[in-house]
Write a protein that holds these residues in place. Sequence first.
Motif, PDB file in Angstrom:
ATOM      1  N   ALA A 259       0.834  -1.294   0.101  1.00 55.40           N
ATOM      2  CA  ALA A 259       0.077  -0.137   0.037  1.00 55.40           C
ATOM      3  C   ALA A 259       0.905   1.171  -0.102  1.00 55.40           C
ATOM      4  N   MET A 260       1.954   1.215   0.651  1.00 56.23           N
ATOM      5  CA  MET A 260       2.802   2.404   0.772  1.00 56.23           C
ATOM      6  C   MET A 260       3.579   2.682  -0.511  1.00 56.23           C
ATOM      7  N   LEU A 261       4.228   1.439  -0.988  1.00 54.52           N
ATOM      8  CA  LEU A 261       4.756   1.722  -2.185  1.00 54.52           C
ATOM      9  C   LEU A 261       4.152   2.029  -3.250  1.00 54.52           C
ATOM     10  N   ALA A 262       2.806   1.476  -3.309  1.00 53.86           N
ATOM     11  CA  ALA A 262       1.795   2.038  -4.517  1.00 53.86           C
ATOM     12  C   ALA A 262       1.518   3.576  -4.479  1.00 53.86           C
ATOM     13  N   ARG A 263       1.125   3.965  -3.123  1.00 52.92           N
ATOM     14  CA  ARG A 263       1.247   5.478  -3.089  1.00 52.92           C
ATOM     15  C   ARG A 263       2.459   6.007  -3.365  1.00 52.92           C
ATOM     16  N   ALA A 264       3.515   5.764  -3.125  1.00 54.64           N
ATOM     17  CA  ALA A 264       4.940   6.562  -3.519  1.00 54.64           C
ATOM     18  C   ALA A 264       5.024   6.572  -5.004  1.00 54.64           C
ATOM     19  N   ARG A 265       4.609   5.323  -5.997  1.00 54.28           N
ATOM     20  CA  ARG A 265       4.859   5.481  -7.193  1.00 54.28           C
ATOM     21  C   ARG A 265       3.937   6.422  -7.810  1.00 54.28           C
ATOM     22  N   LYS A 266       2.687   6.364  -7.229  1.00 48.95           N
ATOM     23  CA  LYS A 266       1.648   7.242  -7.650  1.00 48.95           C
ATOM     24  C   LYS A 266       2.114   8.743  -7.578  1.00 48.95           C
ATOM     25  N   ARG A 267       2.756   8.988  -6.565  1.00 53.62           N
ATOM     26  CA  ARG A 267       3.483  10.349  -6.326  1.00 53.62           C
ATOM     27  C   ARG A 267       4.700  10.849  -7.335  1.00 53.62           C
ATOM     28  N   GLY A 268       5.015   9.660  -8.003  1.00 54.88           N
ATOM     29  CA  GLY A 268       6.177   9.931  -9.004  1.00 54.88           C
ATOM     30  C   GLY A 268       7.650   9.621  -7.883  1.00 54.88           C
ATOM     31  N   GLU A 269       7.457   9.245  -6.709  1.00 52.37           N
ATOM     32  CA  GLU A 269       8.742   9.127  -5.800  1.00 52.37           C
ATOM     33  C   GLU A 269       9.567   7.788  -6.356  1.00 52.37           C
ATOM     34  N   TYR A 270      10.749   7.873  -6.153  1.00 49.36           N
ATOM     35  CA  TYR A 270      11.672   6.517  -6.084  1.00 49.36           C
ATOM     36  C   TYR A 270      10.956   5.485  -5.099  1.00 49.36           C
ATOM     37  N   ALA A 271      10.882   4.271  -5.613  1.00 48.02           N
ATOM     38  CA  ALA A 271      10.444   3.392  -4.475  1.00 48.02           C
ATOM     39  C   ALA A 271      11.073   2.194  -4.968  1.00 48.02           C
ATOM     40  N   PRO A 272      11.622   1.608  -3.885  1.00 49.47           N
ATOM     41  CA  PRO A 272      12.437   0.352  -4.061  1.00 49.47           C
ATOM     42  C   PRO A 272      11.486  -0.763  -4.165  1.00 49.47           C
ATOM     43  N   ASP A 273      11.943  -2.023  -4.654  1.00 43.93           N
ATOM     44  CA  ASP A 273      11.273  -3.135  -4.665  1.00 43.93           C
ATOM     45  C   ASP A 273      10.640  -3.693  -3.278  1.00 43.93           C
ATOM     46  N   LEU A 274       9.489  -4.336  -3.271  1.00 41.33           N
ATOM     47  CA  LEU A 274       9.011  -4.753  -2.056  1.00 41.33           C
ATOM     48  C   LEU A 274      10.000  -5.761  -1.491  1.00 41.33           C
ATOM     49  N   MET A 275      10.769  -6.473  -2.187  1.00 37.09           N
ATOM     50  CA  MET A 275      11.698  -7.484  -1.716  1.00 37.09           C
ATOM     51  C   MET A 275      12.980  -6.856  -1.223  1.00 37.09           C
ATOM     52  N   ASP A 276      13.364  -5.804  -1.612  1.00 36.93           N
ATOM     53  CA  ASP A 276      14.405  -5.012  -0.746  1.00 36.93           C
ATOM     54  C   ASP A 276      14.070  -4.659   0.625  1.00 36.93           C
ATOM     55  N   ILE A 277      12.802  -3.958   0.696  1.00 39.62           N
ATOM     56  CA  ILE A 277      12.380  -3.773   2.038  1.00 39.62           C
ATOM     57  C   ILE A 277      12.226  -4.892   2.994  1.00 39.62           C
ATOM     58  N   LEU A 278      11.772  -5.931   2.456  1.00 37.92           N
ATOM     59  CA  LEU A 278      11.495  -7.133   3.267  1.00 37.92           C
ATOM     60  C   LEU A 278      13.287  -7.469   3.672  1.00 37.92           C
ATOM     61  N   ASP A 279      14.185  -7.517   2.685  1.00 35.34           N
ATOM     62  CA  ASP A 279      15.646  -8.019   2.949  1.00 35.34           C
ATOM     63  C   ASP A 279      16.235  -7.086   3.702  1.00 35.34           C
ATOM     64  N   PHE A 280      16.115  -5.814   3.652  1.00 35.11           N
ATOM     65  CA  PHE A 280      16.983  -4.878   4.268  1.00 35.11           C
ATOM     66  C   PHE A 280      16.152  -4.052   5.454  1.00 35.11           C
ATOM     67  N   VAL A 281      15.134  -3.926   5.650  1.00 32.91           N
ATOM     68  CA  VAL A 281      14.243  -3.457   6.707  1.00 32.91           C
ATOM     69  C   VAL A 281      13.801  -4.498   7.557  1.00 32.91           C
ATOM     70  N   LEU A 282      12.941  -5.422   7.163  1.00 38.87           N
ATOM     71  CA  LEU A 282      12.104  -6.279   7.951  1.00 38.87           C
ATOM     72  C   LEU A 282      13.347  -7.294   8.616  1.00 38.87           C
ATOM     73  N   ALA A 283      14.133  -7.684   7.631  1.00 41.82           N
ATOM     74  CA  ALA A 283      14.883  -9.008   8.069  1.00 41.82           C
ATOM     75  C   ALA A 283      15.704  -8.473   9.236  1.00 41.82           C
ATOM     76  N   PRO A 284      16.651  -7.329   9.048  1.00 40.23           N
ATOM     77  CA  PRO A 284      17.499  -6.949  10.250  1.00 40.23           C
ATOM     78  C   PRO A 284      16.421  -6.804  11.793  1.00 40.23           C
TER      79      PRO A 284
END
Lengths: 191, 191
Positions: free
Chosen positions: A137-162
């Motif tokens: 939901a957050m990534l979709a909103r960011a893309r709609k605003r034209g912001e840089y949005a990383p892949d979902l998997m990057d957030i799982l790997d580098f934010v949730l996993a740590p």
Amino acid sequence: MKKPAPPRPGGRSERVKTAVFDAVEHLIADDPGGIPSMAAIAVRAGVNPTSLYRRWGDVNILVAEVATERLVRDLPVPDTGSLHGDLTGWASNVARNLNNRKNSALLRIMTATARASRTARDLNSLPIGRRIAELEAMLARARKRGEYAPDLMDILDFVLAPIYLRVLFMGAIRDADFVGRLVDRVLSPPL
Amino acid sequence: MKKPAPPRPGGRSERVKTAVFDAVEHLIADDPGGIPSMAAIAVRAGVNPTSLYRRWGDVNILVAEVATERLVRDLPVPDTGSLHGDLTGWASNVARNLNNRKNSALLRIMTATARASRTARDLNSLPIGRRIAELEAMLARARKRGEYAPDLMDILDFVLAPIYLRVLFMGAIRDADFVGRLVDRVLSPPL
């Protein structure tokens, strides 16, 4: 493991379930080094062990259900107007949610009893499926605003996993800036 | 949980231990959704449940011991002449080691039964202590050569944690380039 029949809806059944789930939660918070026995759960909940086996079939099925229902609740999805703000708020919520003995014990149980999915198709049915839905939901909103949005998997790997690694193997997260640094890093576009 | 007395050394005691550890390993690989019961372990190992309780006190203590002894073995520490080569080799070993049903089930058990340490001082006594010791050896060599070497914690957060997250919640790692990308990323000096 055989799959037990679902309980009939109704007041008594619901009361028993609440007593049993509370008992499991207390037992794993009191002694977070593993999975409690069906006998201990029955004593604490004041019910007959036979009825626990009849309803849940196996202690691992029962504790998995408790962990999923009590831990993997929807967290509020921040809507701050920027992905940086949203992710920082979300990651802080995830870390805070796990920063107590009861919830870190539930995460341990969830991990132990997770049946890993082997297809990307059912990401949303994973134990971490709600976290994934919140991120989407957050990534979709960011893309709609034209912001840089990383892949979902990057957030799982580098934010949730740590966050999970530290909670599971190194105790609570007490560094207030930790999740902020994870978010800053994942939002730096790759060179 | 009460701490059982250590077994006397000797042939019979060792044989029983091997039979029991093998039984635990088989049971969790056959049904990786939780912790087997003491009764099932006793049947499979051909020993009396009473002697299991006497020796290990509790099924969670027993399975934690099996997971640590059988999973957290020393992995070979690559010495390729560059930190990039060393970390790529090491991370590939870690991922390969977990890329089978038996070892991913052991990781689950280790996670469930880990008693998180609350002090940084005893990082090496963590369930992931051997992984940390291996990393420290590679990082020390890189610093000696004058190479850029990230913090130990960065490698735990951005290489080990994503590997564990995928194994625990998303099944085996089948993307051959995955660990290579993790290493490239953690070795890009921060801007």
